[in-house]
Design a protein around this motif. Structure first.
Motif, mmCIF file in Angstrom:
data_model
loop_
_atom_site.group_PDB
_atom_site.id
_atom_site.type_symbol
_atom_site.label_atom_id
_atom_site.label_comp_id
_atom_site.label_asym_id
_atom_site.label_seq_id
_atom_site.Cartn_x
_atom_site.Cartn_y
_atom_site.Cartn_z
ATOM 1 N N CYS A 64 -7.862 2.337 2.667
ATOM 2 C CA CYS A 64 -7.606 1.124 1.884
ATOM 3 C C CYS A 64 -7.759 -0.137 2.719
ATOM 4 C CB CYS A 64 -6.236 1.168 1.225
ATOM 5 S SG CYS A 64 -6.197 2.299 -0.156
ATOM 6 N N GLY B 14 0.839 -1.196 0.000
ATOM 7 C CA GLY B 14 0.000 0.000 0.000
ATOM 8 C C GLY B 14 0.875 1.248 0.000
ATOM 9 N N ASN C 214 -10.639 -7.391 -9.237
ATOM 10 C CA ASN C 214 -10.885 -7.589 -10.671
ATOM 11 C C ASN C 214 -12.322 -8.038 -10.948
ATOM 12 O OD1 ASN C 214 -8.300 -6.866 -11.328
ATOM 13 N ND2 ASN C 214 -7.528 -8.979 -11.427
ATOM 14 N N SER D 226 -7.394 -0.120 -4.939
ATOM 15 C CA SER D 226 -5.969 0.188 -4.858
ATOM 16 C C SER D 226 -5.136 -0.864 -5.588
ATOM 17 C CB SER D 226 -5.565 0.275 -3.388
ATOM 18 O OG SER D 226 -4.182 0.447 -3.270
ATOM 19 N N MET D 227 -5.503 -2.139 -5.405
ATOM 20 C CA MET D 227 -4.770 -3.211 -6.094
ATOM 21 C C MET D 227 -4.959 -3.136 -7.599
ATOM 22 S SD MET D 227 -5.137 -6.563 -3.647
ATOM 23 C CE MET D 227 -4.584 -7.679 -4.907
ATOM 24 N N GLU D 228 -6.089 -2.540 -8.015
ATOM 25 C CA GLU D 228 -6.343 -2.405 -9.449
ATOM 26 C C GLU D 228 -5.727 -1.135 -10.014
ATOM 27 O OE1 GLU D 228 -10.561 -2.806 -10.097
ATOM 28 O OE2 GLU D 228 -10.640 -4.706 -9.016
ATOM 29 N N GLY D 229 -4.919 -0.449 -9.191
ATOM 30 C CA GLY D 229 -4.209 0.734 -9.669
ATOM 31 C C GLY D 229 -5.049 1.990 -9.676
ATOM 32 N N LYS D 230 -6.046 2.029 -8.796
ATOM 33 C CA LYS D 230 -6.909 3.211 -8.768
ATOM 34 C C LYS D 230 -6.842 3.918 -7.419
ATOM 35 C CE LYS D 230 -9.998 0.632 -11.721
ATOM 36 N NZ LYS D 230 -11.046 -0.368 -11.548
ATOM 37 N N ARG D 231 -7.537 5.039 -7.339
ATOM 38 C CA ARG D 231 -7.660 5.719 -6.049
ATOM 39 C C ARG D 231 -8.381 4.783 -5.079
ATOM 40 N NH1 ARG D 231 -7.443 11.360 -6.481
ATOM 41 N NH2 ARG D 231 -8.980 11.697 -4.833
ATOM 42 N N GLY D 232 -7.977 4.798 -3.834
ATOM 43 C CA GLY D 232 -8.583 3.879 -2.865
ATOM 44 C C GLY D 232 -9.942 4.349 -2.391
ATOM 45 N N GLU D 233 -10.886 4.416 -3.307
ATOM 46 C CA GLU D 233 -12.234 4.876 -2.945
ATOM 47 C C GLU D 233 -13.182 3.681 -2.840
ATOM 48 O OE1 GLU D 233 -13.082 7.728 -5.990
ATOM 49 O OE2 GLU D 233 -11.904 9.294 -5.005
#
Lengths: 185, 388
Positions: free
Chosen positions: B158, B152, B188, B167-174
């Motif tokens: 997160c 992280g 995924n 977050s794991m998908e490469g995005k903002r942790g929303e």
């Protein structure tokens, strides 16, 4: 990136000597970041899911995410630059402003607060002659505070880069930072 | 007073004769449904704080029809006052890996992940080395499963499962809207089991010792034991594995410094229990549940400062996507400051409590929904300290 290039080319109009020097530097800089991004993408895969490890890898090497770096990442992963910046700016550890070679994060959450984190911050702030959020002139240190670092039973605590230093006293904190100052060039 | 606090040694116990990989070997010979029944029978509930029955979570994921499924270990331990997962990751990582692999076997996943918070990056190298050994052991057994390590980057939110997937998908942790729940669409958008570090170790240990021994500990509503992170005004801060369902006064007798005026149970997002309620508060799912954080405050502490600290924390860590949480946290913080300065009357605290009620209904995830826990419990019990 174009903005930065313009900035440099306008400088190069002053003298030939300077032009040569700056051009060389700019190219060196571009290539290392670009090479680094390519390496990281190679290692982690060319998918959106690799974005975090790639950004983390850049921060590890360059201490922050420059505009260039983020543009290279966007190009390599085939993402909009705004997506890369949007993700990067969400995370505390993915800085988008220049940082020192060593980033000090003093935990400020309740238990460390109770155990004297203010004294730690003050003594480091005085020694480094910077306020929280600032970077020293020699670019060796950035001083930050952080939310709970997970060492509440051994506060106050700080991270320097990835290393953790629990059970701090102002004296101990100073000695640790002095040690880093000696070994950082 | 007699002390009945029962200390347990399951999580950190090191058995030379039966290693975690031996437990894995033994478990892989059993039918998946049987393992699920054992877990349900044991009464194990998630140890991250929310307390969802682990066996059911595995069962739901197993029942999903999908070629790709995932197992994720949530090691994004960010709740203030909690540090037990770090200790587990440091001391008995093989038990975690084994829990992940058993889960992979049960639900039919081929990939497992550990999402380690960025603040624990100093653990990365050792963990990766041990993980490489573990993965090669899986290969030797022709068990098609691999565990990977993800890191992280310093975001409390997160730890919320759907934010962790983002977050794991490469995005903002929303955080995402629920449903769908992770067991249907997680990482995924595939069926995913996401368990806390400690929960996974308990699954390993239940597979090792059987559900009966686990069930014998704790109470009807709170089976088993739990690792507690004890900090604040205590002569012995640290990590203790204790039986669930204990009365809070016994805990205070053991860990307090003799002057405890309040215990914050469950971290910043948990509840504050004042001294007068120590006697009739149970630590467990029937009373006040906790992810393990127990912060002790003695009478020298200002509860205004404690609340102020928590609200600052939430204001900074709110992801900002939903208005009730983003604006709510800010206004609660500004609100108690205004009351303290005398710019607002004490009755304004009632308005702020209404705001927490709105946040509880309208906020998208657990972060915004739970800010009312510390706010109301501190304001109700220490009103004078907030006002004067």
């Amino acid at each position: 990136m174009s903005r930065i290039v313009n900035q440099f080319t306008s400088h190069t109009q002053f003298t030939n000597h300077k032009q040569y020097f700056i051009k060389l530097k700019l190219e060196d800089y571009m290539s290392t970041t670009e090479v680094l991004v390519k390496e990281l993408v190679e290692k982690n895969g060319r998918t959106r899911n690799s974005l975090m490890p790639v950004l983390q890898g850049i921060v590890q090497q360059e201490h922050y995410l420059s505009e260039e770096a983020m543009l290279f990442v966007a190009k390599e992963l085939d993402l909009a630059a705004a997506d890369v910046y949007g993700t990067a700016s969400f995370y505390t550890f993915l800085d988008t402003v220049p940082r020192g070679k060593n980033i000090i994060r003093v935990c400020k959450t309740i238990t460390c607060h109770m155990k004297g984190k203010d004294e730690i911050v003050n003594v480091l702030s005085n020694a480094l002659k910077i306020k929280v959020g600032e970077t020293t002139h020699d670019k060796k240190f950035t001083l930050l505070t952080a939310n709970c670092l997970g060492w509440c039973h051994k506060g106050p605590v700080m991270l320097i880069n990835d290393e953790v230093y629990p059970d701090l006293t102002p004296q101990k904190a100073l000695e640790i930072v002095e040690e880093y100052a000696k070994t950082t060039h | 007073m007699e002390n009945n606090l029962k200390k347990v040694d399951i999580i950190f116990e090191v058995d030379e004769k039966v290693t975690p990989i031996d437990v894995l070997d033994k478990t892989l010979k059993r039918a998946a449904d049987e393992i699920i029944l054992d877990l349900i029978d044991s009464g194990l509930k998630g140890r991250g704080g929310a307390g969802f029955p682990t066996g059911l979570k595995w069962k739901f994921t197993r029942n999903e029809d999908s070629d790709v499924k995932y197992v994720i270990c949530n090691a994004d331990e960010g709740e203030p006052g909690t540090f037990k997962d770090r200790e587990i990751l440091d001391r008995v990582p093989e038990k975690i890996f084994t829990g992940i692999a058993i889960c992979g076997y049960v639900v039919g996943a081929k990939e497992g992940y550990i999402y380690l918070r960025g603040e624990y990056n100093f653990l990365l190298k050792t963990l990766q080395r041990k993980l490489d050994i573990f993965n090669s052991q899986l290969k030797e057994r022709n068990f098609d499963f691999t565990v990977y390590l993800k890191s992280g980057s310093g975001a409390y939110v997160c730890g919320e499962e759907s934010a962790l997937f983002e977050s794991m998908e490469g995005k903002r942790g929303e955080p995402r809207n629920k449903p769908p729940y992770p067991t249907v669409a997680g990482y995924n958008s595939k069926p995913t089991v996401i368990n806390n570090v400690e929960t996974l170790v308990y699954t390993t240990m239940i597979c090792h010792m059987g559900p009966e021994k686990f069930k014998a500990l704790g109470t009807n509503d709170s089976r088993g034991s739990k690792v507690f992170s004890v900090s604040g005004d205590t002569p012995k801060p640290g990590i203790y594995e204790l039986e669930l369902g204990m009365p809070l006064h016994e805990f205070v007798n053991e860990f307090g410094d003799g002057d405890a005026k309040a215990i914050q149970v469950g971290g910043a997002s948990g509840h504050c229990v004042p001294r007068k309620k120590f006697n009739d508060t149970i630590i467990g799912f029937e009373g006040i549940p906790t992810g393990g954080s127990m912060m002790i405050f003695n009478s020298s502490r200002s509860m205004y400062n404690v609340l102020h600290d928590y609200l600052e924390f939430f204001t900074e860590e709110s992801c900002g996507q939903c208005t009730p949480c983003r604006v709510g946290c800010q206004q609660l913080l500004k609100g108690i400051e205004a009351v303290k300065r005398g710019e607002r009357p004490p009755a304004y605290l009632e308005d702020l409590k209404k705001l927490t009620a709105t946040m509880k209904i309208a906020a998208k995830c657990g972060l915004g929904q739970s800010v009312g826990n510390p706010f109301n419990s501190i304001v109700d019990n220490f009103r004078e300290e907030i006002i004067y």
